[in-house]
Write an enzyme that holds these catalytic residues in place. Structure first.
Site, PDB file in Angstrom:
ATOM      1  N   PRO A 195       0.823  -1.207   0.000  1.00  0.00           N
ATOM      2  CA  PRO A 195       0.000   0.000   0.000  1.00  0.00           C
ATOM      3  C   PRO A 195       0.858   1.258   0.000  1.00  0.00           C
ATOM      4  O   PRO A 195       1.823   1.368   0.767  1.00  0.00           O
ATOM      5  CB  PRO A 195      -0.809  -0.129   1.291  1.00  0.00           C
ATOM      6  CG  PRO A 195      -0.897  -1.599   1.522  1.00  0.00           C
ATOM      7  CD  PRO A 195       0.414  -2.156   1.049  1.00  0.00           C
ATOM      8  N   CYS A 196       0.501   2.217  -0.862  1.00  0.00           N
ATOM      9  CA  CYS A 196       1.376   3.374  -1.083  1.00  0.00           C
ATOM     10  C   CYS A 196       0.864   4.656  -0.449  1.00  0.00           C
ATOM     11  O   CYS A 196       1.539   5.688  -0.506  1.00  0.00           O
ATOM     12  CB  CYS A 196       1.565   3.600  -2.578  1.00  0.00           C
ATOM     13  SG  CYS A 196       0.018   3.996  -3.450  1.00  0.00           S
ATOM     14  N   GLN A 197      -0.328   4.630   0.161  1.00  0.00           N
ATOM     15  CA  GLN A 197      -0.928   5.881   0.631  1.00  0.00           C
ATOM     16  C   GLN A 197      -0.065   6.614   1.651  1.00  0.00           C
ATOM     17  O   GLN A 197      -0.083   7.843   1.726  1.00  0.00           O
ATOM     18  CB  GLN A 197      -2.318   5.608   1.225  1.00  0.00           C
ATOM     19  CG  GLN A 197      -3.352   5.173   0.199  1.00  0.00           C
ATOM     20  CD  GLN A 197      -3.379   3.669  -0.001  1.00  0.00           C
ATOM     21  OE1 GLN A 197      -2.423   2.965   0.331  1.00  0.00           O
ATOM     22  NE2 GLN A 197      -4.478   3.147  -0.542  1.00  0.00           N
ATOM     23  N   PHE A 244       3.016   7.068   1.607  1.00  0.00           N
ATOM     24  CA  PHE A 244       4.110   7.796   0.964  1.00  0.00           C
ATOM     25  C   PHE A 244       3.638   8.680  -0.186  1.00  0.00           C
ATOM     26  O   PHE A 244       4.429   9.418  -0.760  1.00  0.00           O
ATOM     27  CB  PHE A 244       5.146   6.806   0.419  1.00  0.00           C
ATOM     28  CG  PHE A 244       5.599   5.785   1.419  1.00  0.00           C
ATOM     29  CD1 PHE A 244       6.204   6.175   2.608  1.00  0.00           C
ATOM     30  CD2 PHE A 244       5.417   4.428   1.194  1.00  0.00           C
ATOM     31  CE1 PHE A 244       6.617   5.226   3.538  1.00  0.00           C
ATOM     32  CE2 PHE A 244       5.829   3.484   2.110  1.00  0.00           C
ATOM     33  CZ  PHE A 244       6.429   3.887   3.285  1.00  0.00           C
ATOM     34  N   SER A 245       2.360   8.592  -0.531  1.00  0.00           N
ATOM     35  CA  SER A 245       1.849   9.300  -1.701  1.00  0.00           C
ATOM     36  C   SER A 245       1.892  10.812  -1.521  1.00  0.00           C
ATOM     37  O   SER A 245       1.579  11.345  -0.461  1.00  0.00           O
ATOM     38  CB  SER A 245       0.411   8.865  -1.989  1.00  0.00           C
ATOM     39  OG  SER A 245      -0.134   9.613  -3.047  1.00  0.00           O
TER      40      SER A 245
END
Length: 379
Positions: free
Chosen positions: A89-91, A93-94
């Protein structure tokens, strides 16, 4: 589907399977997938069944699943699997999120790749993340500290990591989506990232051999009119299904191709509503003659010429999914809420298969090279 040269892989954070498709197309047999989301697991199982593949799907929290148990279930030992891959999941670091990094539990999930690698000891790892990872702060507030820690932990496992920010459009995907790929292999390491195959039309004449970017109009053509939700509640297998509410059809009407509603200041205030000039991706109508903006999990983009959302199948075309691939789960409206991932978000959260394939082919080359003992270390 039999793996080319007997190459094997395990997929973590599998989502709807976009990265899995590319890895499989590159010639790997995917032995197991690990995924938490209910609807994504339904999508994975449906396509595994249709492909007559034997792939275990572990549905649950990755932190609660034992990598040793996966090896035992598969009948493999540590060091026998060729590739471990995933897009955590990238949220956290987004750049469009709150960027809480390691303060966000989703940021910590990145290091599950390390936990699994310690046990499985694959010949190579492939990780996809947002660019924000490169500058994400660690718990001490050091910019880039998270990425530095991740690289150090890979090196401590005797891997040689390499990384690159890659634009999906450069590899035939009709989407201006940038992500960082990290590939780590055992020594000797001669891994090289793939060269682009596509470029902006204005540059293709000077860059010999490159094709022009794929466009939205090209990839969504030929689908015909979608089935309307008003006609049936049964979502067709091809997911070419239109759930656009009447009010959203009214609000997007009059917005030119390639433009967003907030920029159309000549339209009635009640049509623009509470949108501000910063809302450049809300009520955005895509342009047929350009690649799409990055497909994301939240806002649904609108069709270039029709007053409706793009359907999940059109999203899949833009993302590079094959038409034979099917999604499972509900389709929500732009403002609707669904606990597990709806079909648009399954696509937006996934890795474009052609991009994953391009990287996985280069990973395959280095693994085969190492197995033949003809590889030189070109770090």
């Amino acid at each position: 589907m039999t793996a080319e040269h007997g190459l094997t892989a395990i997929s973590l954070f599998s989502g709807a399977g976009g990265m899995d498709i590319g890895v499989q197309q590159a010639g790997f047999e995917i032995l197991a997938c690990v995924e938490l989301d209910k609807h994504c697991c339904e999508t994975l199982r449906e396509n595994i069944s249709r492909g007559e593949r034997e792939t275990f799907v572990y549905e649950g929290d990755i932190k609660d699943i034992s990598p040793q148990q996966i090896l035992d279930d598969l009948g493999y030992k540590s060091g026998e699997v060729d590739l471990l891959f995933g897009g955590p999941p990238c949220q956290a670091f987004s750049q469009i999120g709150k960027q809480k990094s390691m303060l966000d539990e989703r940021g910590v999930l990145l290091f599950q790749m390390i936990r699994y690698a310690k046990t499985i000891q694959p010949r190579a790892l492939m990780v996809e993340q947002v660019k924000g990872l490169l500058n994400a702060k660690d718990l001490n507030g050091k910019s880039g500290g998270v990425f530095e820690q991740f690289i150090k932990e890979l090196e401590a496992l005797d891997y040689v990591p390499k990384w690159r920010v890659m634009l999906a459009a450069d590899y035939g995907v009709a989407q201006l989506r940038e992500r960082v790929f990290i590939v780590a292999t055992k020594k000797p390491n001669g891994f090289q990232f793939p060269f682009p195959t596509h470029s902006q039309p204005s540059e293709t004449m000077s860059l010999f051999g490159l094709l022009p970017y794929s466009t939205v109009g090209e990839v969504i053509s030929g689908l015909g009119q979608p089935i309307l939700k008003a006609e049936t509640d049964i979502i067709p297998d091809n997911s070419h299904y239109d759930v656009t509410p009447c009010r959203d059809r009214e609000r997007i009407h009059g917005v030119p191709e390639g433009k967003n509603l907030s920029s159309q200041t000549h339209l009635p205030k009640e049509q623009i509503g509470g949108l501000t000039q910063k809302d450049t991706t809300k009520f955005l109508r895509l342009d047929r003659n350009r690649p799409s903006n990055t497909l994301r999990g939240g806002e649904i983009f609108f069709h270039p010429t029709e007053d409706r959302y793009l359907t999940p199948r059109e999203y899949m075309r833009i993302h590079g999914y094959p038409d034979s691939y099917v999604l499972r789960g509900p389709i929500r409206g732009r403002t609707g809420t669904i606990k597990s991932l709806d079909q648009h978000r399954q696509v937006g959260n996934s890795v474009p298969p052609p991009l994953a394939k391009a990287v996985a082919i280069k990973v395959k080359e280095i693994i085969l090279c190492q197995k033949s003992m003809n590889c030189s270390d070109t770090r």
